[in-house]
Design a protein around this motif. Structure first.
Motif, PDB file in Angstrom:
ATOM      1  N   GLU A  69      18.643  57.753  53.070  1.00 42.21           N
ATOM      2  CA  GLU A  69      17.992  57.298  54.217  1.00 42.21           C
ATOM      3  C   GLU A  69      17.127  55.765  53.740  1.00 42.21           C
ATOM      4  O   GLU A  69      16.904  55.456  52.532  1.00 42.21           O
ATOM      5  CB  GLU A  69      16.968  58.024  54.495  1.00 42.21           C
ATOM      6  CG  GLU A  69      15.859  58.437  53.538  1.00 42.21           C
ATOM      7  CD  GLU A  69      14.199  57.847  54.229  1.00 42.21           C
ATOM      8  OE1 GLU A  69      14.079  56.972  54.811  1.00 42.21           O
ATOM      9  OE2 GLU A  69      13.459  59.266  54.021  1.00 42.21           O
ATOM     10  N   ALA A  70      17.001  54.784  54.634  1.00 35.88           N
ATOM     11  CA  ALA A  70      16.197  53.465  54.383  1.00 35.88           C
ATOM     12  C   ALA A  70      15.543  53.193  55.881  1.00 35.88           C
ATOM     13  O   ALA A  70      16.115  52.508  56.834  1.00 35.88           O
ATOM     14  CB  ALA A  70      17.415  52.545  54.017  1.00 35.88           C
ATOM     15  N   SER A  71      14.531  53.859  56.284  1.00 34.24           N
ATOM     16  CA  SER A  71      14.150  54.019  57.421  1.00 34.24           C
ATOM     17  C   SER A  71      13.323  52.689  58.167  1.00 34.24           C
ATOM     18  O   SER A  71      13.389  52.433  59.316  1.00 34.24           O
ATOM     19  CB  SER A  71      12.761  55.264  57.721  1.00 34.24           C
ATOM     20  OG  SER A  71      13.330  56.503  57.127  1.00 34.24           O
ATOM     21  N   TRP A  72      13.042  51.904  57.186  1.00 35.70           N
ATOM     22  CA  TRP A  72      12.386  50.772  57.236  1.00 35.70           C
ATOM     23  C   TRP A  72      12.463  49.820  56.234  1.00 35.70           C
ATOM     24  O   TRP A  72      12.939  50.012  55.207  1.00 35.70           O
ATOM     25  CB  TRP A  72      10.799  50.700  57.635  1.00 35.70           C
ATOM     26  CG  TRP A  72       9.973  51.848  56.508  1.00 35.70           C
ATOM     27  CD1 TRP A  72      10.341  51.535  55.116  1.00 35.70           C
ATOM     28  CD2 TRP A  72       9.113  52.920  56.959  1.00 35.70           C
ATOM     29  NE1 TRP A  72       9.437  52.739  54.579  1.00 35.70           N
ATOM     30  CE2 TRP A  72       8.639  53.555  55.729  1.00 35.70           C
ATOM     31  CE3 TRP A  72       9.038  53.645  58.033  1.00 35.70           C
ATOM     32  CZ2 TRP A  72       8.034  54.493  55.486  1.00 35.70           C
ATOM     33  CZ3 TRP A  72       8.185  54.802  58.105  1.00 35.70           C
ATOM     34  CH2 TRP A  72       7.745  55.211  56.603  1.00 35.70           C
ATOM     35  N   ALA A  73      11.918  48.446  56.634  1.00 44.29           N
ATOM     36  CA  ALA A  73      12.079  47.237  55.527  1.00 44.29           C
ATOM     37  C   ALA A  73      10.754  47.768  54.722  1.00 44.29           C
ATOM     38  O   ALA A  73       9.827  48.036  55.165  1.00 44.29           O
ATOM     39  CB  ALA A  73      11.817  45.941  56.207  1.00 44.29           C
ATOM     40  N   ASP A  74      10.603  47.267  53.659  1.00 42.04           N
ATOM     41  CA  ASP A  74       9.562  47.385  52.632  1.00 42.04           C
ATOM     42  C   ASP A  74       8.377  46.823  53.402  1.00 42.04           C
ATOM     43  O   ASP A  74       8.615  45.478  53.836  1.00 42.04           O
ATOM     44  CB  ASP A  74      10.048  46.593  51.281  1.00 42.04           C
ATOM     45  CG  ASP A  74       9.211  47.438  50.106  1.00 42.04           C
ATOM     46  OD1 ASP A  74       8.989  48.632  50.098  1.00 42.04           O
ATOM     47  OD2 ASP A  74       8.742  46.717  49.518  1.00 42.04           O
ATOM     48  N   PHE A  75       7.035  47.410  53.206  1.00 42.23           N
ATOM     49  CA  PHE A  75       5.998  46.570  53.473  1.00 42.23           C
ATOM     50  C   PHE A  75       5.061  47.364  52.666  1.00 42.23           C
ATOM     51  O   PHE A  75       4.945  48.333  52.128  1.00 42.23           O
ATOM     52  CB  PHE A  75       5.860  47.004  55.132  1.00 42.23           C
ATOM     53  CG  PHE A  75       5.599  48.129  55.656  1.00 42.23           C
ATOM     54  CD1 PHE A  75       4.284  48.868  55.642  1.00 42.23           C
ATOM     55  CD2 PHE A  75       6.558  49.078  55.971  1.00 42.23           C
ATOM     56  CE1 PHE A  75       4.232  50.219  56.210  1.00 42.23           C
ATOM     57  CE2 PHE A  75       6.591  50.317  56.255  1.00 42.23           C
ATOM     58  CZ  PHE A  75       5.284  50.784  56.555  1.00 42.23           C
ATOM     59  N   PRO A  76       3.960  46.550  52.578  1.00 40.72           N
ATOM     60  CA  PRO A  76       2.827  47.084  51.545  1.00 40.72           C
ATOM     61  C   PRO A  76       2.253  48.462  51.679  1.00 40.72           C
ATOM     62  O   PRO A  76       1.903  49.114  50.600  1.00 40.72           O
ATOM     63  CB  PRO A  76       1.807  45.900  51.324  1.00 40.72           C
ATOM     64  CG  PRO A  76       2.549  44.823  52.197  1.00 40.72           C
ATOM     65  CD  PRO A  76       3.406  45.410  53.036  1.00 40.72           C
ATOM     66  N   ASP A  77       1.789  48.576  52.820  1.00 42.58           N
ATOM     67  CA  ASP A  77       0.904  50.016  53.021  1.00 42.58           C
ATOM     68  C   ASP A  77       1.996  51.261  53.517  1.00 42.58           C
ATOM     69  O   ASP A  77       1.184  52.019  54.582  1.00 42.58           O
ATOM     70  CB  ASP A  77      -0.168  49.639  54.149  1.00 42.58           C
ATOM     71  CG  ASP A  77      -1.000  48.538  53.611  1.00 42.58           C
ATOM     72  OD1 ASP A  77      -1.235  48.482  52.463  1.00 42.58           O
ATOM     73  OD2 ASP A  77      -1.429  47.743  54.355  1.00 42.58           O
ATOM     74  N   ALA A  78       3.196  51.263  53.284  1.00 46.36           N
ATOM     75  CA  ALA A  78       3.962  52.260  53.556  1.00 46.36           C
ATOM     76  C   ALA A  78       3.437  53.733  53.116  1.00 46.36           C
ATOM     77  O   ALA A  78       2.805  53.735  51.925  1.00 46.36           O
ATOM     78  CB  ALA A  78       5.542  51.973  53.021  1.00 46.36           C
TER      79      ALA A  78
END
Length: 253
Positions: free
Chosen positions: A184-193
């Motif tokens: 799974e790779a639900s989203w692009a990386d972001f700081p406050d995941a």
């Protein structure tokens, strides 16, 4: 071993795909990993659902299990069902109650619903499960509920499937030297995941690289995410082949 993507949309069905569901075939044996919203319809394009040999659930969120209710209707009420044994269902221990709630409309009927006439419920075990040529090892992963990844071996090949998970130490063992990591790779990386929920494309690629997996297939992309951005950040980390899967696509492993 052949992998068919029944659905790959994360969290909800998308405009181009049902939710999560994956058909694996080897030597005439067929198993399915997850059966999310819309996947039973897709399954019928590839095999007769009565021909399934086992069904595995990584966890019991609707986008991974909702079509179990439809499968129960098919297996109980088809007017001319073929001869078949009860279908083994390997799932978290609360699956019978959860699936009765999918099938029956109110608490009274849920309490009286017994699906064991057509299904054999098996709580996800720590030891490997053998189904024909398949050996399936479940490993606990980090999610919002009881959740498992599956390491599936057949024909000398290994597919590792993360299910839904945040980063956790078990993923390196799950994917170690796998021919394919279906992550799974639900989203692009972001700081406050949020922790312990999902992987980004970068995090999935880090698992593949650390585990020395040979190929990375990205799935469970939520419909509002940018799949190309997720793939790009994965390709920046993982040196091997990586791609976004698509519904109805098949892969030889």
């Amino acid at each position: 071993m052949k992998l068919t993507i029944l659905g790959c949309s994360g969290s909800i069905p998308g405009p181009d795909s049902p939710s999560s569901g994956y058909l694996l075939e080897s030597g005439g044996t067929r198993i399915v990993l997850d059966l999310g919203n819309g996947t039973l319809g897709a399954l019928q394009r590839f095999i007769d659902p009565f021909a399934l040999d086992a069904l595995f659930f990584s966890h019991l969120h609707p986008d991974h299990c909702a079509d179990f209710g439809a499968l129960a209707v098919l297996r109980r009420y088809h007017p001319n069902p073929p001869e078949h044994a009860r279908l083994p269902v390997i799932a978290p221990a609360n699956a019978p109650e959860r699936f009765a709630a999918l099938y029956a409309p109110n608490a009274e009927e849920q309490a009286e619903t017994d699906l064991s006439d057509v299904f054999e419920f098996i709580p996800t075990p720590a030891e490997p499960v053998r189904i024909g040529p398949f050996e399936v090892q479940a490993m606990p992963v980090a999610h919002l509920c009881e959740a498992w990844g599956f390491r599936v071996a057949a024909e000398g090949k290994v597919l590792a499937y993360t299910g839904d998970t945040g980063p956790c130490p078990q993923l390196a063992e799950l994917a170690a030297n796998a021919d394919v990591l279906l992550s799974e790779a639900s989203w692009a990386d972001f700081p406050d995941a949020p922790d312990g929920v999902h992987l980004s494309g970068r995090q999935a690629a880090e698992v593949a690289k650390t585990a020395e997996a040979r190929r990375l297939l990205l799935t469970h992309v939520v419909p509002w995410a940018d799949g190309n951005a997720i793939l790009a950040e994965a390709e920046a980390v993982f040196d091997g082949p990586a791609e976004l899967v698509a519904a109805d696509r098949t892969y030889e492993i």
